[in-house]
Design a protein around this motif. Structure first.
Motif, PDB file in Angstrom:
ATOM      1  N   ASN A   1       6.929  17.866 -21.010  1.00  0.00           N
ATOM      2  CA  ASN A   1       5.912  17.905 -22.063  1.00  0.00           C
ATOM      3  C   ASN A   1       6.162  19.045 -23.045  1.00  0.00           C
ATOM      4  OD1 ASN A   1       4.514  15.730 -20.939  1.00  0.00           O
ATOM      5  ND2 ASN A   1       3.285  17.061 -19.619  1.00  0.00           N
ATOM      6  N   LEU A   2       6.933  20.036 -22.605  1.00  0.00           N
ATOM      7  CA  LEU A   2       7.234  21.170 -23.494  1.00  0.00           C
ATOM      8  C   LEU A   2       8.242  20.756 -24.554  1.00  0.00           C
ATOM      9  CD1 LEU A   2       7.538  24.252 -21.122  1.00  0.00           C
ATOM     10  CD2 LEU A   2       5.865  23.925 -22.948  1.00  0.00           C
ATOM     11  N   TYR A   3       8.052  21.297 -25.731  1.00  0.00           N
ATOM     12  CA  TYR A   3       8.960  20.990 -26.833  1.00  0.00           C
ATOM     13  C   TYR A   3      10.032  22.090 -26.957  1.00  0.00           C
ATOM     14  CZ  TYR A   3      10.574  20.234 -31.636  1.00  0.00           C
ATOM     15  OH  TYR A   3      11.348  20.036 -32.762  1.00  0.00           O
ATOM     16  N   THR A   4       9.561  23.315 -26.981  1.00  0.00           N
ATOM     17  CA  THR A   4      10.498  24.437 -27.123  1.00  0.00           C
ATOM     18  C   THR A   4       9.885  25.702 -26.549  1.00  0.00           C
ATOM     19  OG1 THR A   4      11.844  25.719 -28.672  1.00  0.00           O
ATOM     20  CG2 THR A   4       9.659  25.037 -29.414  1.00  0.00           C
ATOM     21  N   MET A   5      10.730  26.628 -26.142  1.00  0.00           N
ATOM     22  CA  MET A   5      10.316  27.966 -25.748  1.00  0.00           C
ATOM     23  C   MET A   5      11.228  28.949 -26.483  1.00  0.00           C
ATOM     24  SD  MET A   5       9.352  27.800 -21.689  1.00  0.00           S
ATOM     25  CE  MET A   5       8.513  29.383 -21.775  1.00  0.00           C
TER      26      MET A   5
ATOM     27  N   LEU B   1       0.373  25.937 -29.143  1.00  0.00           N
ATOM     28  CA  LEU B   1       1.150  27.161 -28.967  1.00  0.00           C
ATOM     29  C   LEU B   1       0.540  28.044 -27.886  1.00  0.00           C
ATOM     30  CD1 LEU B   1       1.746  28.141 -32.715  1.00  0.00           C
ATOM     31  CD2 LEU B   1       3.146  26.673 -31.271  1.00  0.00           C
ATOM     32  N   ARG B   2       1.446  28.764 -27.171  1.00  0.00           N
ATOM     33  CA  ARG B   2       1.004  29.747 -26.175  1.00  0.00           C
ATOM     34  C   ARG B   2       1.993  30.922 -26.237  1.00  0.00           C
ATOM     35  NH1 ARG B   2      -1.511  33.061 -23.541  1.00  0.00           N
ATOM     36  NH2 ARG B   2      -2.333  32.754 -21.434  1.00  0.00           N
ATOM     37  N   GLY B   3       1.437  32.114 -26.232  1.00  0.00           N
ATOM     38  CA  GLY B   3       2.289  33.287 -26.307  1.00  0.00           C
ATOM     39  C   GLY B   3       1.858  34.402 -25.354  1.00  0.00           C
ATOM     40  N   MET B   4       2.853  35.160 -24.839  1.00  0.00           N
ATOM     41  CA  MET B   4       2.608  36.358 -24.037  1.00  0.00           C
ATOM     42  C   MET B   4       3.579  37.447 -24.502  1.00  0.00           C
ATOM     43  SD  MET B   4       1.943  35.035 -20.157  1.00  0.00           S
ATOM     44  CE  MET B   4       0.637  33.860 -19.779  1.00  0.00           C
TER      45      MET B   4
ATOM     46  N   CYS C   1       7.093  36.117 -25.781  1.00  0.00           N
ATOM     47  CA  CYS C   1       7.595  34.831 -25.253  1.00  0.00           C
ATOM     48  C   CYS C   1       6.644  33.736 -25.735  1.00  0.00           C
ATOM     49  CB  CYS C   1       7.674  34.886 -23.723  1.00  0.00           C
ATOM     50  SG  CYS C   1       8.366  33.350 -23.010  1.00  0.00           S
ATOM     51  N   ILE C   2       7.179  32.714 -26.374  1.00  0.00           N
ATOM     52  CA  ILE C   2       6.332  31.665 -26.994  1.00  0.00           C
ATOM     53  C   ILE C   2       6.738  30.314 -26.420  1.00  0.00           C
ATOM     54  CG2 ILE C   2       5.695  30.520 -29.128  1.00  0.00           C
ATOM     55  CD1 ILE C   2       7.264  33.898 -29.395  1.00  0.00           C
ATOM     56  N   ALA C   3       5.688  29.482 -26.103  1.00  0.00           N
ATOM     57  CA  ALA C   3       5.884  28.084 -25.660  1.00  0.00           C
ATOM     58  C   ALA C   3       5.214  27.160 -26.676  1.00  0.00           C
ATOM     59  CB  ALA C   3       5.300  27.879 -24.280  1.00  0.00           C
ATOM     60  N   VAL C   4       5.892  26.056 -26.962  1.00  0.00           N
ATOM     61  CA  VAL C   4       5.389  25.117 -27.986  1.00  0.00           C
ATOM     62  C   VAL C   4       5.373  23.690 -27.413  1.00  0.00           C
ATOM     63  CG1 VAL C   4       5.726  24.189 -30.301  1.00  0.00           C
ATOM     64  CG2 VAL C   4       6.315  26.583 -29.815  1.00  0.00           C
TER      65      VAL C   4
END
Length: 587
Positions: A125-129, A191-194, A201-204
């Protein structure tokens, strides 16, 4: 049972009909009593099926959505664990928080990129990190190999995402506390970021890609819509859902009122609202074959009720009603009534037998009528013979009186009048004579009596020239003239006689109207009562007076109920006769 038995059966006292059952009412009643409740039950059951199918469809959609939600939540949590592990315990990642030489950045990023690739492979389901270090102005990202995109598309997506993520982080607009929606380059992302100090670190997650995965992997043949609880983010299908409707779709389900209908259910994944809108093409498309058959049976039952009712009416009720009407007509004496032939074999047999009995009864009635007519003709001739001697004796008595007084010349005149009269009487060979002859003999008799009694009689005779040859019983009008002369003289008063024959034209027919009147004392009450009752008159000495009775009887025998007579007093005795005129019946 013969026809009279059937008539008796249908003609019993009405008081007993309350204990009977009418077949023509019972059969349609039974049919309607069974079919209408059955149709209602089928309609109710069909409605229940429709509701059940609708609910079942919503449950199916919700199950699919819940499975997808579970996988999405799993992806989001797994990604957060990977990101948290890197931020808190990965030295290579943390090293990007300070300035590094370019070679060091490449060396340190390799291990981090392998971790990102591993997470992308595990979560389709993730597109990019990506990793972004503002201090080093370093941005590197990995894309999911499951995404069927070309190198050109990948480069374009990277060109759109990289500067936007940098901008959000540099400006402090990147929400590091949760997943959030954001639109980049005309596409919508989650979007999610830490971060560890100044490295991120970013997840899209690509929302459009999630819809493709839902169709391919989860067989969701609708559209996934994402929202934040109150607002629809992507995609906007123009459903116009309010927050309350979104809440209802979460509790149960919703069918939209848009031009294209959708069955909508929703689930909450944290603060993210997942809405599954599946095209809804009507209840029939949701039903199984069994459900469709039940629904068709219900519709056919409802439609069949009026048609079968009409069919039963024609097949059963109408023949029974016609049979009943025919029997009632027979009871009233109309033996020309017959029953029609119907398709049902039993009705046809009954109708044929009844028609045959009616024909036999009609033949018997005709034979009986002919015998009765022969008897009436015999009686008619007898009545005529009773009138003639009565008149002969009166004439001879008058001549005898004139001979005693020596009135020879008058006797000659009387004999001439009498011979004319006797010629009329002796030449009568039929039961009817032309009206003209009857009127002439009435005038002749008045003149004969005036010569004999030396009393003037004023005789008024008027008649319609069209009626001169109509047939009437002989000596009929003469009887009224004779009675007027015999009982109409009043001392000191000249006797006036009126004889008038005319036509009365009505809308239905033409009647002959005869008036015989005098100015004498009139009829006594007993005479009028006897005439009204059509009884023979008997005086106080017990003597029968058959003149008027016989005349009325002969008219009645000839014309039946079409003949009417009226006797009353109006300045003397007044007699009126009415009977039908038939054109072309002249003698």
């Amino acid at each position: 049972m013969n026809v009279f038995g059937i008539i008796k059966l249908f003609g019993k006292h009405n008081g007993k009909r309350n204990h009977r059952v009418s077949l023509k009412n019972m059969i349609p009643g039974l049919f309607l009593g069974i079919m209408i409740p059955l149709a209602v039950i089928l309609v109710i059951y069909s409605s229940y099926i429709a509701r059940s199918v609708e609910v079942s469809s919503s449950h199916s959609s919700r199950s699919q959505l819940e499975i997808f939600k579970s996988h999405l939540e799993s992806t989001m949590k797994a990604t957060e664990r990977v990101m948290s592990g890197m931020v808190s315990g990965n030295a290579q990642f943390q090293s990007f928080s300070v300035e590094l030489m370019l070679n060091d950045m490449y060396n340190q990023s390799y291990n981090v990129q392998q971790i990102l690739k591993s997470n992308l492979t595990a979560n389709e389901n993730l597109y990019t990190m990506a990793i972004y270090s503002p201090v080093n102005n370093w941005y590197t990202g990995e894309y999911n190999a499951y995404y069927e995109i070309t190198a050109t598309q990948r480069i374009q997506a990277q060109k759109n995402l990289e500067p936007e993520i940098k901008r959000l982080i540099n400006q402090g607009d990147f929400d590091l506390s949760k997943w959030f929606f954001h639109s980049v380059g005309g596409r919508d992302y989650l979007l999610r970021g830490m971060n560890y100090r100044t490295v991120y670190c970013i997840a899209v997650i690509d929302l459009e890609r999630l819809n493709t995965i839902a169709v391919q992997n989860y067989h969701m043949n609708g559209t996934l819509i994402f929202g934040n609880g109150k607002t629809v983010i992507y995609p906007d299908l123009k459903l116009g859902l309010s927050p309350d409707e979104i809440q209802k779709a979460g509790d149960s389900y919703l069918i939209t009122d848009a031009v294209r209908k959708y069955l909508v259910v929703s689930e909450q994944a944290g603060y993210i609202t997942l809405i599954y809108a599946r095209p809804y093409d009507g209840i029939l498309n949701e039903m199984t074959l069994f459900h469709i058959i039940v629904l068709i049976c219900a519709a056919m039952a409802v439609v069949a009720v009026p048609f079968v009712s009409i069919w039963l009416w024609k097949l059963v009720v109408n023949p029974i009603s016609h049979l009943t009407r025919t029997i009632e007509a027979i009871r009233s004496g109309d033996f020309s009534a017959h029953v029609d032939t119907y398709a049902v074999e039993e009705f046809r047999q009954v109708n044929d037998m009844l028609n045959q009995m009616i024909d036999e009864i009609s033949e018997l009635k005709i034979a009986s009528y002919e015998k009765e007519l022969e008897k009436q003709n015999t009686e008619y001739q007898l009545l005529q013979s009773q009138i003639r001697p009565h008149f002969y004796l009166n004439c001879l008595k008058n001549i005898y009186g004139m001979a005693e007084s020596g009135q020879n010349k008058e006797i000659q005149q009387i004999i001439l009048h009498l011979s004319s009269y006797l010629r009329y009487i002796f030449t009568i060979s039929k039961d009817c004579v032309p009206l003209q002859k009857e009127l002439e003999v009435c005038k002749n008799y008045a003149d004969l009596f005036s010569l004999n009694q030396h009393q003037d009689i004023e005789f008024s005779l008027t008649y319609d020239a069209v009626l001169t040859n109509i047939p009437i019983p002989p000596v009929s009008l003469l009887t009224f003239i004779e009675n007027s002369i015999h009982y109409g003289f009043v001392p000191g008063q000249k006797l006036k006689l009126v004889l008038k024959v005319s036509r009365i034209v009505t809308a239905e027919r033409v009647l002959i109207h005869i008036i015989a009147a005098d100015n004498g004392p009139g009829f006594t009450r007993s005479v009028i009562n006897s005439i009204d009752k059509e009884e023979m008159m008997i005086d106080g000495k017990g003597k029968k007076h058959v003149g008027i009775y016989n005349v009325l009887k002969r008219f009645r025998l000839r014309y039946g109920d079409d003949f009417a007579a009226a006797f009353r007093n109006r300045d003397g005795a007044l007699v009126e006769l009415f009977f039908p005129y038939t054109e072309g019946e002249d003698l």
